[in-house]
Structure formats: C-alpha cells, structure tokens
Design a protein around this motif. Sequence first.
Motif, PDB file in Angstrom:
ATOM      1  N   THR A 143      -3.945   2.038   6.648  1.00 51.08           N
ATOM      2  CA  THR A 143      -3.429   0.977   5.582  1.00 51.08           C
ATOM      3  C   THR A 143      -2.503   1.817   5.397  1.00 51.08           C
ATOM      4  OG1 THR A 143      -5.492   1.505   3.831  1.00 51.08           O
ATOM      5  CG2 THR A 143      -3.857  -0.100   2.604  1.00 51.08           C
ATOM      6  N   VAL A 144      -1.808  -0.819   5.664  1.00 55.26           N
ATOM      7  CA  VAL A 144      -0.577  -0.679   5.773  1.00 55.26           C
ATOM      8  C   VAL A 144       0.103  -1.861   4.295  1.00 55.26           C
ATOM      9  CG1 VAL A 144       0.981  -1.528   7.060  1.00 55.26           C
ATOM     10  CG2 VAL A 144      -0.942  -1.125   8.078  1.00 55.26           C
ATOM     11  N   GLN A 145       0.986  -1.100   3.288  1.00 50.53           N
ATOM     12  CA  GLN A 145       1.644  -1.858   2.794  1.00 50.53           C
ATOM     13  C   GLN A 145       2.521  -2.592   2.631  1.00 50.53           C
ATOM     14  OE1 GLN A 145      -0.697   0.982  -0.142  1.00 50.53           O
ATOM     15  NE2 GLN A 145      -1.091  -0.797  -1.499  1.00 50.53           N
ATOM     16  N   LYS A 146       3.102  -3.930   2.019  1.00 53.36           N
ATOM     17  CA  LYS A 146       4.020  -4.246   1.708  1.00 53.36           C
ATOM     18  C   LYS A 146       4.379  -4.679   0.643  1.00 53.36           C
ATOM     19  CE  LYS A 146       6.839  -5.991   5.735  1.00 53.36           C
ATOM     20  NZ  LYS A 146       7.900  -5.028   5.494  1.00 53.36           N
ATOM     21  N   ILE A 147       4.986  -3.538  -0.812  1.00 57.01           N
ATOM     22  CA  ILE A 147       5.395  -2.627  -2.304  1.00 57.01           C
ATOM     23  C   ILE A 147       6.497  -3.692  -3.089  1.00 57.01           C
ATOM     24  CG2 ILE A 147       5.016  -1.318  -3.605  1.00 57.01           C
ATOM     25  CD1 ILE A 147       3.112   0.206  -1.981  1.00 57.01           C
ATOM     26  N   TYR A 148       6.807  -4.708  -3.589  1.00 54.65           N
ATOM     27  CA  TYR A 148       7.416  -5.084  -3.955  1.00 54.65           C
ATOM     28  C   TYR A 148       7.420  -5.200  -5.442  1.00 54.65           C
ATOM     29  CZ  TYR A 148       8.205  -7.995   0.495  1.00 54.65           C
ATOM     30  OH  TYR A 148       7.908  -8.260   2.403  1.00 54.65           O
ATOM     31  N   GLU A 149       7.940  -5.744  -6.856  1.00 51.74           N
ATOM     32  CA  GLU A 149       7.999  -5.726  -8.052  1.00 51.74           C
ATOM     33  C   GLU A 149       7.101  -6.246  -8.397  1.00 51.74           C
ATOM     34  OE1 GLU A 149      11.653  -5.792  -9.594  1.00 51.74           O
ATOM     35  OE2 GLU A 149      13.290  -4.103  -8.757  1.00 51.74           O
ATOM     36  N   THR A 150       6.837  -7.486  -7.431  1.00 52.32           N
ATOM     37  CA  THR A 150       5.939  -8.198  -8.826  1.00 52.32           C
ATOM     38  C   THR A 150       5.471  -9.039  -7.131  1.00 52.32           C
ATOM     39  OG1 THR A 150       7.664 -10.157  -7.940  1.00 52.32           O
ATOM     40  CG2 THR A 150       7.489  -9.270  -9.890  1.00 52.32           C
ATOM     41  N   ARG A 151       4.972  -8.443  -6.231  1.00 57.32           N
ATOM     42  CA  ARG A 151       4.317  -8.687  -5.755  1.00 57.32           C
ATOM     43  C   ARG A 151       3.325  -7.512  -4.247  1.00 57.32           C
ATOM     44  NH1 ARG A 151       4.552 -13.150  -0.207  1.00 57.32           N
ATOM     45  NH2 ARG A 151       2.275 -13.307   0.037  1.00 57.32           N
ATOM     46  N   ASP A 152       1.984  -7.018  -3.593  1.00 58.11           N
ATOM     47  CA  ASP A 152       1.998  -6.311  -2.858  1.00 58.11           C
ATOM     48  C   ASP A 152       0.879  -6.457  -1.960  1.00 58.11           C
ATOM     49  OD1 ASP A 152       0.931  -4.130  -1.822  1.00 58.11           O
ATOM     50  OD2 ASP A 152       0.293  -2.780  -3.296  1.00 58.11           O
ATOM     51  N   GLN A 153       1.253  -6.630  -0.531  1.00 51.98           N
ATOM     52  CA  GLN A 153       0.650  -7.322   0.855  1.00 51.98           C
ATOM     53  C   GLN A 153       0.804  -6.536   1.217  1.00 51.98           C
ATOM     54  OE1 GLN A 153       4.127  -9.690   1.637  1.00 51.98           O
ATOM     55  NE2 GLN A 153       2.825 -11.056   2.139  1.00 51.98           N
ATOM     56  N   GLY A 154      -1.058  -6.707   1.916  1.00 47.11           N
ATOM     57  CA  GLY A 154      -1.007  -5.344   2.430  1.00 47.11           C
ATOM     58  C   GLY A 154      -2.144  -5.692   4.015  1.00 47.11           C
ATOM     59  N   ALA A 155      -3.115  -4.894   4.588  1.00 49.25           N
ATOM     60  CA  ALA A 155      -4.234  -4.772   5.122  1.00 49.25           C
ATOM     61  C   ALA A 155      -4.903  -2.818   5.576  1.00 49.25           C
ATOM     62  CB  ALA A 155      -3.799  -5.372   6.147  1.00 49.25           C
ATOM     63  N   THR A 156      -6.222  -3.552   5.816  1.00 47.07           N
ATOM     64  CA  THR A 156      -6.482  -1.987   6.047  1.00 47.07           C
ATOM     65  C   THR A 156      -7.996  -2.203   7.056  1.00 47.07           C
ATOM     66  OG1 THR A 156      -7.050  -1.398   2.993  1.00 47.07           O
ATOM     67  CG2 THR A 156      -8.809  -0.479   5.386  1.00 47.07           C
ATOM     68  N   ALA A 157      -7.844  -0.622   8.139  1.00 43.25           N
ATOM     69  CA  ALA A 157      -8.323  -0.790   9.345  1.00 43.25           C
ATOM     70  C   ALA A 157      -9.186  -0.417   9.595  1.00 43.25           C
ATOM     71  CB  ALA A 157      -7.650  -1.744  10.526  1.00 43.25           C
ATOM     72  N   PRO A 158     -10.304   0.035   9.430  1.00 45.55           N
ATOM     73  CA  PRO A 158     -10.555   1.290  10.214  1.00 45.55           C
ATOM     74  C   PRO A 158     -10.505   1.712  11.760  1.00 45.55           C
ATOM     75  CG  PRO A 158     -12.690  -0.166   8.237  1.00 45.55           C
ATOM     76  CD  PRO A 158     -11.273  -0.791   8.708  1.00 45.55           C
ATOM     77  N   VAL A 159     -10.407   2.491  12.267  1.00 50.28           N
ATOM     78  CA  VAL A 159      -9.956   2.721  13.649  1.00 50.28           C
ATOM     79  C   VAL A 159     -11.797   1.560  14.121  1.00 50.28           C
ATOM     80  CG1 VAL A 159     -10.288   4.131  15.405  1.00 50.28           C
ATOM     81  CG2 VAL A 159      -8.694   4.253  13.356  1.00 50.28           C
ATOM     82  N   ALA A 160     -13.021   2.967  14.685  1.00 55.54           N
ATOM     83  CA  ALA A 160     -13.701   2.408  14.849  1.00 55.54           C
ATOM     84  C   ALA A 160     -15.349   1.522  14.289  1.00 55.54           C
ATOM     85  CB  ALA A 160     -14.681   3.488  15.947  1.00 55.54           C
ATOM     86  N   LYS A 161     -15.715   1.500  14.297  1.00 55.31           N
ATOM     87  CA  LYS A 161     -17.397   0.172  13.774  1.00 55.31           C
ATOM     88  C   LYS A 161     -18.490   1.149  13.938  1.00 55.31           C
ATOM     89  CE  LYS A 161     -19.806  -3.814  13.548  1.00 55.31           C
ATOM     90  NZ  LYS A 161     -20.391  -5.300  13.850  1.00 55.31           N
ATOM     91  N   ARG A 162     -18.390   1.445  14.998  1.00 61.24           N
ATOM     92  CA  ARG A 162     -19.182   2.972  15.911  1.00 61.24           C
ATOM     93  C   ARG A 162     -18.806   2.746  17.072  1.00 61.24           C
ATOM     94  NH1 ARG A 162     -21.729  -2.428  16.512  1.00 61.24           N
ATOM     95  NH2 ARG A 162     -22.576  -1.872  14.748  1.00 61.24           N
ATOM     96  N   TRP A 163     -19.359   4.574  17.269  1.00 61.63           N
ATOM     97  CA  TRP A 163     -19.459   5.227  18.461  1.00 61.63           C
ATOM     98  C   TRP A 163     -20.083   6.020  18.573  1.00 61.63           C
ATOM     99  CZ3 TRP A 163     -17.055   5.860  13.595  1.00 61.63           C
ATOM    100  CH2 TRP A 163     -17.605   7.646  13.288  1.00 61.63           C
ATOM    101  N   ASP A 164     -20.084   6.570  20.436  1.00 58.73           N
ATOM    102  CA  ASP A 164     -21.117   7.213  20.786  1.00 58.73           C
ATOM    103  C   ASP A 164     -20.322   8.094  21.416  1.00 58.73           C
ATOM    104  OD1 ASP A 164     -23.575   8.310  21.599  1.00 58.73           O
ATOM    105  OD2 ASP A 164     -24.583   6.338  21.955  1.00 58.73           O
ATOM    106  N   LEU A 165     -20.485   9.488  21.572  1.00 55.19           N
ATOM    107  CA  LEU A 165     -19.989  10.675  22.154  1.00 55.19           C
ATOM    108  C   LEU A 165     -20.615  11.714  23.380  1.00 55.19           C
ATOM    109  CD1 LEU A 165     -16.815  10.906  20.058  1.00 55.19           C
ATOM    110  CD2 LEU A 165     -16.919   9.522  21.852  1.00 55.19           C
ATOM    111  N   TRP A 166     -20.635  11.755  24.258  1.00 60.34           N
ATOM    112  CA  TRP A 166     -22.157  12.851  24.557  1.00 60.34           C
ATOM    113  C   TRP A 166     -20.781  13.686  25.367  1.00 60.34           C
ATOM    114  CZ3 TRP A 166     -26.768  12.668  24.074  1.00 60.34           C
ATOM    115  CH2 TRP A 166     -27.463  11.235  23.209  1.00 60.34           C
ATOM    116  N   PHE A 167     -20.204  13.808  25.488  1.00 61.17           N
ATOM    117  CA  PHE A 167     -19.080  14.718  25.762  1.00 61.17           C
ATOM    118  C   PHE A 167     -19.395  16.471  25.386  1.00 61.17           C
ATOM    119  CE2 PHE A 167     -14.704  11.619  25.558  1.00 61.17           C
ATOM    120  CZ  PHE A 167     -15.641  11.124  26.732  1.00 61.17           C
TER     121      PHE A 167
END
Length: 305
Positions: A143-167
């Motif tokens: 999650t990345v945010q820019k925090i101001y006194e009267t405003r808060d901007q941000g974006a949240t990003a999970p890295v992976a939607k799905r994965w399959d690791l056979w290691f």
Amino acid sequence: MGDHTLTRDDSGNPGEIEQTEQAVGYISRWFVQALFPYRKTDELVRQIQSGRDRVTVMSANGLPYGKYPRLIMAAIITTAVQRAGQVELGLMTPEEARRIPLGRSLDGFLATIGIASRGTGGARGNRTLIREQMRRLTSSIITVQKIYETRDQGATAPVAKRWDLWFDPAHPEQETITESYIELTEEFWEQINRAPIPIDLDILKALGRPRAMDLYVWISLKKYWLNKRPEKTFTFAWGDLTDQFSPKELKTTDDRMNFRKELRKALSDVAKLWPDVGVEATADGLLVHEGQPSVKIRTARQLEQ
C-alpha cells in the motif's frame, strides 16, 4: 540481456564484474527504500514513513527478508517490463503477459536470479530459503499513500493474483511437466510498468548484501532525478536516509553513528562495482553528483538507432 563474469568472496563481499555486455533489468519505485526487512522477522507488517509518503507491506506468510526477495523481485519486474513490450506490439495479451514464467526446475530458477546451485549443504539451505521467500512474496500486499492534512491519496496492490510453484528442494534439478509461474495482479502490473527504473542486474546480484542492494537502487533513481534538475549536486540528509534505510527507530547517538557507518560500508560496496557512482558520504548526508546512472540514459536519437 548480456553476459558478465561475477565474483564474490567467501564473506559475501562484492567482487569484480568483467563486463562484456550490460545486463539491463528493471525495478519499481516501490523498492527504492528498504521495503523488505534485512533479517528474518516474525512480523507480518512493515511500514516506512518519509515526509508525506507512507509505504506499507503486509504478508500473511511473514514478511520477505534478506537478499533473495530483492533478487526475485528484480527478476519478476524485469520480465514484466519485457512482456509489457510484447503487449504493445500485439504479440501477447495483457492476461498472458501478467503470468510470469519461473521455469521448470528450482535450479533453473536459482540460475536466473544469480544463485549458484552447486553442492549440497549450504546449497540445500538456499533452496529451502528461496521457497520460503517465494511464499512470503506471493502473499504480499503493498500500500502506497500520500498523506496531507486535509487529503489522503493511495493505492493498494497485492503482488500476485495466483501462483503455482512446483519447486522441490529434494530434487532441484528435476524438471516438472508444467512450468511454475506467478500471475501478477492488474494493480501490481500497472504500478511496476508505470515508471520502471533501469538497473544493472549483475551489479545487484554481485552486491549480495540487502542494504547495499537497496542503496544501489536508490542511487540509480536519484541519478535520473538529478539529471532533470538544474543543480549539479544534491545532499540527502542523514535524517531522510534513516527513514529510507533504517529497519528500526534510531533512539540514541550510538544508533545513529552505527547507521551512518553501515550506510558508508554499503556505499563502499556499491562503488567497487560502480567506480564512477559519484556519491560521497559527508557530515550532512549523502552528496550525489550529477552523472550517468549505471544504465546510461539514452537520447531520443540513440533510441531510434
């Protein structure tokens, strides 16, 4: 990407790079600071606050830590940027591009990120640790945010939607029928392709120590930033650097002195592999001089050739 010959001594210190062709990779701005802890921790959340900017990483399987997630993310982001180019050419759909292939064997993947798989003992431990870091990375949410006194901007990003690791650490050389993969979320894909930072992958691999790796990426970004400004130099104060690179709050004079000592050591490691880095540690902070990043800036004319 080209070939380099890398050396590293037994203590993990960076060795020399015999350059034949530069191995250009990419990293995201999210990874300019020490987003991942340097050492193992039981914590599930890490937050970095620098001015108005706040970055938070969470992982249900524990936070990724050390050098391996840094190498893994550089490999994943580099592949993502390359595949984004394929999408622009109409050779791949966005859905296909977000599915990042990781190979059919664990040893093959280790070679991709610059980890030797020879021997047993320590190599077996590396393989087990890589699997653990992959679990931690794939479950991470940033999650990345820019925090101001009267405003808060941000974006949240999970890295992976799905994965399959056979290691399989017991049979690391054995190839599987299906290829391991991580399918990136649209949010993470968008963020890493918005403004990727070019880096020399072989420098990143040769550094070995996570703080030096973070510092190298940070310097790379600041070099591009400084080239767009009228100043020839810029000093980044020790206090701001603490926010970027210290895994803990520095409460005492000794804490602050030790942090500066460690960052100077990291800078020395970077300079061994990037001799014209153009950065000095001063009483006020890190003095960055104008100059080419380790991956040189290309002009529009050069890009057309």
